[in-house]
Design a protein around this motif. Structure first.
Motif, short mmCIF file in Angstrom:
data_model
loop_
_atom_site.label_atom_id
_atom_site.label_comp_id
_atom_site.label_asym_id
_atom_site.label_seq_id
_atom_site.Cartn_x
_atom_site.Cartn_y
_atom_site.Cartn_z
N GLY A 268 9.35 15.15 3.94
CA GLY A 268 9.58 14.51 5.23
C GLY A 268 8.56 13.45 5.58
N VAL A 269 8.05 12.76 4.57
CA VAL A 269 7.06 11.68 4.78
C VAL A 269 7.76 10.34 4.57
N ASP A 270 7.65 9.45 5.56
CA ASP A 270 8.42 8.20 5.49
C ASP A 270 7.61 7.03 4.95
N HIS A 271 6.53 7.30 4.22
CA HIS A 271 5.75 6.23 3.61
C HIS A 271 5.14 6.72 2.31
N LEU A 272 4.88 5.78 1.42
CA LEU A 272 4.32 6.10 0.11
C LEU A 272 3.22 5.11 -0.23
N MET A 273 2.07 5.63 -0.67
CA MET A 273 0.98 4.80 -1.13
C MET A 273 0.87 4.95 -2.65
N ILE A 274 0.74 3.85 -3.36
CA ILE A 274 0.57 3.89 -4.82
C ILE A 274 -0.79 3.29 -5.16
N GLY A 275 -1.57 4.01 -5.96
CA GLY A 275 -2.90 3.54 -6.33
C GLY A 275 -3.21 3.87 -7.78
N GLY A 276 -4.42 3.51 -8.22
CA GLY A 276 -4.81 3.69 -9.61
C GLY A 276 -4.53 2.44 -10.41
N GLY A 277 -5.14 2.34 -11.59
CA GLY A 277 -5.05 1.12 -12.38
C GLY A 277 -3.65 0.68 -12.73
N VAL A 278 -2.74 1.64 -13.01
CA VAL A 278 -1.37 1.28 -13.38
C VAL A 278 -0.59 0.74 -12.18
N ALA A 279 -1.10 0.94 -10.97
CA ALA A 279 -0.45 0.38 -9.78
C ALA A 279 -0.50 -1.14 -9.78
#
Length: 372
Positions: A268-279
């Motif tokens: 039920g989370v309406d946002h996504l954060m992407i991180g790390g080198g492959v991002a």
């Protein structure tokens, strides 16, 4: 940026880059990096002893460069943060030792923080304060993880992780098979833009109905790609490098984005954060944006320079620790190569002693023996 927001210096030495960042609150003032990647390239991967020596040589000049770039004095700082784990034990030790020395000499509070939590917190420097809870997909050479963070300073919950090769590791290994050099991520990304992602049907690991919904596996994909290339070469045929790169990359980012979007929906989370080198991978960003928009999910991805290992992310988490009055670490802080993501930071000596039997620790120091 308010003058009363915490001014924090962060040190990152978990792998092959010496990163020193300075932030005030959620504003980035300096991001200095000294990389030893070219030194490791001829070995086809990171050599821990070489990384540790490079950190030792680069530490003081990089700190001085960051202070100059930020236009502040070390005595202006409100705290010093350092990656205490996870990572390469020897490399971590250099950063932790330096942070202790500066904290002791300056009389500033010390914060040993978690590398993975820092990768999440760095997004504050780009898009403002984190939404809570935050859903994060972290993808790098050592980690592929789905994390839910109700409180980035105290409560980070692992939903899924790689059970074998991390995504970045798979990129490096396939690049090696294709004779593309090290690191593999950037060159595969570049070649894939000229290839056909549908040319070869490579497998998608752990995507069956009975598989763990949020875990990742790229070992089978890596083996499948390597065998496909070997078969072509054995038959005397030319390997279509661009199509292989595009098809392999598509298999990786398809699984990563599919599982991340599913986790957002399930939690039920309406946002996504992407991180790390492959991002920093252009196709991962594009497919994530496409799938998030379709699912009504807001996507937050820092600019590529903030996705790779850097001191700014450590400083960002340190500043949040100061702002939320989290308990500082002390001079018995240890480098912990297997620090779990459930521990965003390491507060005080009692905590370190309680976990002494669980993790890899380095020799501890006190004010009495710091310079002996």
């Amino acid at each position: 940026m308010a003058a009363d927001e915490p001014l924090v210096l962060g040190i990152e030495t978990s792998c092959d880059e010496t990163g020193v960042g300075i932030v005030r609150g959620t504003t980035l003032l300096a991001d200095a990096v000294a990389s030893s990647v070219d030194t490791h390239a001829r070995f086809g991967g990171v050599v821990p002893e070489i990384a540790s020596r490079a950190h030792l040589e680069a530490m003081v000049p990089t700190i001085e460069r960051a202070l100059k770039e930020a236009g502040v004095s070390a005595r202006d700082l409100d705290g010093i943060a350092v990656t205490s784990g996870p990572g390469l034990a020897g490399a971590l030790l250099v950063g932790v030792s330096a942070a202790k020395a500066y904290a002791y000499a300056l009389g500033k509070p010390l914060y040993g923080v978690n590398h993975l939590a820092s990768h999440i917190c760095v997004d504050q420097l780009e898009h403002g304060p984190l939404l809570e809870p935050t859903m994060a997909l972290l993808v790098s050479g050592g980690h592929s993880s789905l994390l839910l963070a109700p409180d980035i300073t105290a409560d980070v919950r692992p939903l899924g992780a790689t059970i074998d090769d991390a995504a970045g590791e798979a990129f490096d290994k396939i690049a090696r098979v294709l004779d593309l050099g090290f690191p593999g991520g950037p060159v595969i990304d570049r070649l894939a833009r000229e290839g056909d992602p549908k040319a070869i049907a490579f497998p998608r690991g752990l995507t069956g109905p009975r598989d763990a919904p949020y875990d990742f596996s790229f070992s089978g994909l890596k083996t499948s790609v390597a065998r496909w290339i070997e078969a072509k070469r054995a038959a005397g045929e030319e390997v279509p490098v661009r199509d292989v790169a595009a098809s392999f990359q598509e298999a990786v980012v398809d699984v990563l984005t599919r599982k991340a979007v599913r986790a957002c929906k399930d939690e039920g989370v309406d946002h996504l954060m992407i991180g790390g080198g492959v991002a920093a991978n252009s196709r991962l960003r594009a497919l994530a944006q496409e799938r998030c928009e379709r699912a009504g999910i807001r996507l937050r991805v820092p600019r590529p320079k903030l996705c790779t290992d850097n001191g700014a992310m450590v400083a960002a988490l340190g500043a949040e620790m100061v702002a939320r009055n989290r308990l500082p670490s002390d001079l018995e802080l240890s480098a912990d190569s297997s620090l779990p993501v459930t521990e965003p930071h390491v507060p005080g000596a009692a905590h370190a002693h309680a976990h002494a039997h669980d993790h890899d620790h380095v020799h501890e120091i006190s004010k009495d023996n710091l310079y002996s």
